[in-house]
Structure formats: C-alpha cells, structure tokens
Design a protein around this motif. Structure first.
Motif, PDB file in Angstrom:
ATOM      1  N   PRO A 130       0.802  -1.225   0.000  1.00  0.00           N
ATOM      2  CA  PRO A 130       0.000   0.000   0.000  1.00  0.00           C
ATOM      3  C   PRO A 130       0.836   1.277   0.000  1.00  0.00           C
ATOM      4  N   MET A 131       2.021   1.245   0.645  1.00  0.00           N
ATOM      5  CA  MET A 131       2.859   2.443   0.693  1.00  0.00           C
ATOM      6  C   MET A 131       3.241   2.884  -0.708  1.00  0.00           C
ATOM      7  N   TYR A 132       3.612   1.920  -1.557  1.00  0.00           N
ATOM      8  CA  TYR A 132       4.057   2.222  -2.913  1.00  0.00           C
ATOM      9  C   TYR A 132       2.876   2.418  -3.856  1.00  0.00           C
ATOM     10  N   ILE A 133       1.773   1.746  -3.574  1.00  0.00           N
ATOM     11  CA  ILE A 133       0.557   1.979  -4.357  1.00  0.00           C
ATOM     12  C   ILE A 133       0.115   3.432  -4.199  1.00  0.00           C
ATOM     13  N   ILE A 134       0.138   3.905  -2.965  1.00  0.00           N
ATOM     14  CA  ILE A 134      -0.269   5.290  -2.696  1.00  0.00           C
ATOM     15  C   ILE A 134       0.714   6.277  -3.295  1.00  0.00           C
ATOM     16  N   GLN A 135       2.006   6.061  -3.043  1.00  0.00           N
ATOM     17  CA  GLN A 135       3.018   7.019  -3.507  1.00  0.00           C
ATOM     18  C   GLN A 135       3.141   7.044  -5.018  1.00  0.00           C
ATOM     19  N   ASN A 136       3.270   5.867  -5.641  1.00  0.00           N
ATOM     20  CA  ASN A 136       3.481   5.816  -7.085  1.00  0.00           C
ATOM     21  C   ASN A 136       2.189   5.893  -7.880  1.00  0.00           C
ATOM     22  N   GLY A 137       1.084   5.521  -7.259  1.00  0.00           N
ATOM     23  CA  GLY A 137      -0.194   5.566  -7.972  1.00  0.00           C
ATOM     24  C   GLY A 137      -0.904   6.889  -7.840  1.00  0.00           C
ATOM     25  N   SER A 146       0.860   7.410   2.710  1.00  0.00           N
ATOM     26  CA  SER A 146       1.620   6.156   2.650  1.00  0.00           C
ATOM     27  C   SER A 146       2.481   5.987   3.903  1.00  0.00           C
ATOM     28  N   MET A 147       3.030   7.085   4.405  1.00  0.00           N
ATOM     29  CA  MET A 147       3.837   7.008   5.624  1.00  0.00           C
ATOM     30  C   MET A 147       2.962   6.692   6.837  1.00  0.00           C
ATOM     31  N   LEU A 148       1.734   7.203   6.831  1.00  0.00           N
ATOM     32  CA  LEU A 148       0.807   6.886   7.914  1.00  0.00           C
ATOM     33  C   LEU A 148       0.493   5.393   7.922  1.00  0.00           C
ATOM     34  N   TYR A 149       0.266   4.838   6.725  1.00  0.00           N
ATOM     35  CA  TYR A 149       0.002   3.398   6.633  1.00  0.00           C
ATOM     36  C   TYR A 149       1.204   2.599   7.144  1.00  0.00           C
ATOM     37  N   ALA A 150       2.403   3.014   6.730  1.00  0.00           N
ATOM     38  CA  ALA A 150       3.605   2.296   7.149  1.00  0.00           C
ATOM     39  C   ALA A 150       3.775   2.330   8.661  1.00  0.00           C
ATOM     40  N   ALA A 426      -6.765   0.052   7.386  1.00  0.00           N
ATOM     41  CA  ALA A 426      -7.642  -0.147   6.233  1.00  0.00           C
ATOM     42  C   ALA A 426      -7.994   1.163   5.547  1.00  0.00           C
ATOM     43  N   ILE A 427      -8.027   2.264   6.291  1.00  0.00           N
ATOM     44  CA  ILE A 427      -8.507   3.529   5.723  1.00  0.00           C
ATOM     45  C   ILE A 427      -7.617   4.025   4.585  1.00  0.00           C
ATOM     46  N   PRO A 428      -6.282   4.197   4.771  1.00  0.00           N
ATOM     47  CA  PRO A 428      -5.450   4.640   3.638  1.00  0.00           C
ATOM     48  C   PRO A 428      -5.485   3.659   2.470  1.00  0.00           C
ATOM     49  N   ASN A 429      -5.501   2.367   2.777  1.00  0.00           N
ATOM     50  CA  ASN A 429      -5.495   1.356   1.726  1.00  0.00           C
ATOM     51  C   ASN A 429      -6.759   1.420   0.887  1.00  0.00           C
ATOM     52  N   LEU A 430      -7.916   1.519   1.525  1.00  0.00           N
ATOM     53  CA  LEU A 430      -9.180   1.551   0.792  1.00  0.00           C
ATOM     54  C   LEU A 430      -9.317   2.824  -0.035  1.00  0.00           C
TER      55      LEU A 430
END
Length: 492
Positions: A130-137, A146-150, A426-430
């Motif tokens: 998810p960190m890279y999905i958020i940052q690169n996507g 992404s840092m919050l998820y990590a 789950a929140i950042p990922n969703l």
C-alpha cells in the motif's frame, strides 16, 4: 485503560468502517466486472498448476507469495474467530462471513494486482504494498498517507502479528503439556520464547525469499492436516450436514428462531459476521499486498488471481469447515459468550476423542508461528519504507525481544490495541484502491484479452533504488511507466 481502548475499538470497527470495507468491495466488483466470479475458474486453474509444479525463480514465486500472505491470514481467527462469531451472532453470522468473503476476494485481487503494478526494484528484489501503491499511484503529494500506513503497519507487526500470536503458541504448548500430565512453568515459557525468538530472527534476516520458502512448506501442511481432520468429522456426522446449512441460512435472517432468542437482532448477526470475516481474511487492510508484490509474474493481474484464492481458501474453505464441525458435533453453543478456540476444540473432541485437543493445540501453534513470519515481513517492509534498509537488523532484533516478552506476559491489552491499529490501516489502503479503480479496470481488461505484460521484466529500471531513497522517490517504479505495458493494455 482497557475500557477506553474498547470504546475506541468499537468506533474503529463500527458500522461506518464495515460499510466502507464492503462498499469499496462492491465498487471494485462493479469496476472489474465482478472479477472474483468471472476470473475464479482461471484463478483456480492457476493455483492448482502452481501448487503441483512450483517453479524455481531467483526471487519469490507466486505460490510462495500466496503462502506468505496466507501465513498471516490463516491463523487463530479461523479456529477461535469463527467459534466466537457463532456464539455471539448465531450460526447465521457464517452466511454474512461468506458475503464478506465474496467482496473480499475482489478487494484482495485489487490489492495484489496494484501492488505488482506499482512495486519497485530494490537491492535485487521486488518490494511493494500500500505504501508504494499510494506514492506511485496517487502521486508524491499523497506520501503522507503512505507514511501513515507504514507507521500503522510497524505497530501492528509487534501487536497482532507477534505478541498475541506467540501468546497463543505458548498457551497451545502448555495445554499439550497438561494433557500429558506435565505442569507448565514460567521458566519453561521463557525457554520456549527464547527458542522461538532465535528462529524468527533468523527467518526475518533471511528476507522475503526465506520466509516464502518456509511458508510454502508450513502453511499447506498445517492447513491440509486441519482440513483432513475436519473432513473426517463431517463424514462421521454426514447426516447432520443438511441441518447445519439450514441453521446457517435461517439464522442469517432470523437469528432468534435458531438460537431461541438468546442472540439478538438481525443487525447483530450481520455485524458480527462481517467484522469477523474481515478480521480473518484481512481483505481491505492491504497487508497481503506486501507479500504479493514480491512475486515473479508476467502480468500484475496474474498475481491478483492468487489474491482471489487467498480469501477463498481462508474464509470459504477453512472457516466454513470450522463452522460445520461445530454445528454437526452436537456440542451446545453458549450463545452470548465469545468462547474462542474452546468451542472448536470441544466440537472436535465430541467426535474424535480427547486426544484431538493436542492436535488443535499443534494446529494453533503452526498457524500462529506462520502468522508471526508473515507479519514480520509486513512490519519489516513498513519499517524499511520509513527508515531505510539499515533498519532491517534492528527490526528483527526488536521482534525477537517482543517474542520473549510475549511468552511470559499477558497480552490482552496488546491484542485490543492491535485490533484498533488494524482497523486504522484499512482507511489509507481503501482510499487508494477506490482512487485507482480505473487503473485496476484497465489491467483487468488487458489480462482478460491476453495481455502478457512481456516488457514488464525486459525494460531497465529508471535507476537503481536503495531503501533509504524510496520514501522520497517521486518517479514511477519499473512497473509503473506506461511504456512498460503491453500494446493491448495501452489501447484498452
């Protein structure tokens, strides 16, 4: 303190959160043309082929990635969580667990597919999540998310991914000791903790490949042994299986009719079934995508198929087996009380005899140990994203210390805190999955029309990356540039 955490936990895992998880699952189902159904035959064939002929790769094979993800999801929730759901919400909660799994299959498909799409090549291995999905996507401006998820991932790795699981292992071993007439002691628990700490530290230092090889051996063996015992119980009580399914379907819409009014409303049954379903298969939390991102595949959606199979095996197969064993065993269900694994153990004992308690304890130990390895990888990847590659050894050492402490301390409060952190993950990922649904749809269309994503491995990376650079990297990963897509995908 415990009362405060319970209140927070009720909010985090309350109705709004469950609606968000199921809502995103339904939205992704529509966007992908219900990939969990239309691609399921292909997913099953791919799983069986990879299981029979496990290909050798320089990295992590798709089957090893799947087993690593399963290692973190197949665990105490499949034995204790299912029993608790039935006791609190009645047999009907299993029906809603199935519905949750149906939507969770497409959520896991999305997580695994996008993890491969936006992963990066670093120090000779693929890493993502998810960190890279958020940052690169979503772009660099969303890196705070992404840092919050990590951060949540690191905290959860020490809690639900370590402390509570090790405590379950120690409890299981102590039950076996009692069965054979021995007496568990704090010193013995400490020794077991020290041995487990050393083994787990070695596994984590070996990286994703060593964890993947271990999971590929341990998870299928433990799951198969548990399913075979469950199948024996169902064959012995085959005449009661129709009544068990009837209780599930009737209890889903009229719980009072099945439980004699002890279990409350339809909404209670729905909430318990959905929440336990999410808890056991982790669909929506994004953690499994960290394992799936390392797979050597020719198309992102190819690994997405393994995400579909992950939820199917975890919830539809193993959780259903546990539920049916409890219902056909004839053991009375103490409605209104979360019995945990005790109810499951008693159900097996009623058919197989007292010796089975040792087997259940051993199964819990295997599942819990595998969960520690899977979550260890997740936590390490999250820590590396935040602090760079140098943190790997320190993280493994801290995990080992946590193992020793968990072997001798009560982890009840840690478990509650971990549940809260899991919900927050789950929140950042969703958000990312919903925002990137168009990209997911394009990848799905490309894969359905035979896109092979051949240039995925052929093109050179934009430049070599180190872990320390990843958080500040603004460019796409090797898999992220449009030039890397098959011609069929570009035209989709």
């Amino acid at each position: 303190m415990k009362e405060v955490l319970e209140s927070i936990n009720g909010i985090v895992w309350g109705v709004p959160a469950l609606i968000l998880i199921l809502g995103v699952g339904l939205y992704l189902s529509i966007r992908t043309g219900f990939a969990q159904i239309t691609l399921f035959p292909r997913a099953l064939r791919s799983f069986l082929r990879k299981f029979r002929c496990r290909e050798a790769t320089d990295g992590v094979s798709p089957m090893q990635a799947l087993c690593t993800a399963l290692a973190a999801t197949v665990g105490t929730g499949n034995l204790a969580g299912v029993a608790g759901a039935m006791a609190i919400g009645g047999p009907g909660s299993i029906f809603w667990m199935w519905i949750c799994a149906l939507l969770g299959m497409v959520t896991k498909y999305a997580e695994a597919t996008l993890a491969v799409r936006y992963r990066v090549r670093c120090n000779g291995e693929w890493i993502g999540g998810p960190m890279y999905i958020i940052q690169n996507g979503l772009g660099e401006k969303w890196r705070w998310l992404s840092m919050l998820y990590a951060f949540f991932g690191v905290v959860a790795a020490f809690g639900v991914g370590n402390a509570t699981q090790i405590n379950a292992v120690i409890t299981g071993v102590n039950e076996a000791v009692l069965f054979f007439g021995g007496t568990p002691t704090p010193a013995g628990n400490l020794i077991m903790g020290a041995v487990l700490a050393a083994v787990i530290a070695l596994m984590l230092l070996g990286g994703a490949r060593r964890i993947g090889r271990t999971a590929e051996t341990l998870v299928p063996f433990a799951a198969a042994a548990y399913l075979l015992l469950g199948l024996f119980v169902l064959i012995a009580r085959i005449q009661d299986i129709p009544a068990a399914f009837a209780a599930i379907f009737e209890g889903a819409f009229s719980p009072r009719a099945v439980t004699g009014g002890i279990v409350g409303s339809f909404l209670t049954t729905l909430r318990i079934g959905v929440s336990r379903g999410v808890f056991t298969n982790e669909a929506g939390m994004g953690t499994a995508s960290i394992a799936h991102a390392g797979a050597e595949v020719t198309h992102p959606a190819e690994q997405g198929l393994m995400g579909i199979m992950e939820v199917f095996l975890d919830t539809i197969v193993i959780c259903t087996m546990t539920a049916l064993v409890i219902l056909v065993s004839g053991v009375p269900i103490p409605y209104g009380v979360d019995t945990g694994a005790v109810l499951t153990t008693r159900a097996f004992e009623a058919v197989c005899g007292g010796w089975v308690s040792v087997f259940i304890a051993a199964a819990l130990c295997c599942f819990a140990f595998a969960t520690v390895l899977g979550w260890g990888l997740y936590g390490a990847r999250c820590a590396q994203y935040l602090f760079g590659s140098d943190v790997r050894r320190s993280f493994a050492l801290l995990q080992a210390v946590t193992v020793v402490l968990s072997a001798v301390l009560n982890t009840g409060t840690v478990w509650l805190l971990s549940e809260i952190v899991n919900g927050l993950m789950a929140i950042p990922n969703l958000i990312a999955l919903a925002a990137l649904s168009t990209e997911l749809r394009r990848l799905t269309i490309d894969y359905r029309h035979g896109g092979t994503y051949e240039s995925f491995h052929q093109c050179k990376p934009l430049r070599a990356l180190s872990y320390a650079e990843i958080p500040s990297s603004g460019g796409k990963s090797q898999a992220g540039g449009q030039e890397n897509l098959s011609s069929e995908y570009r035209s989709a």
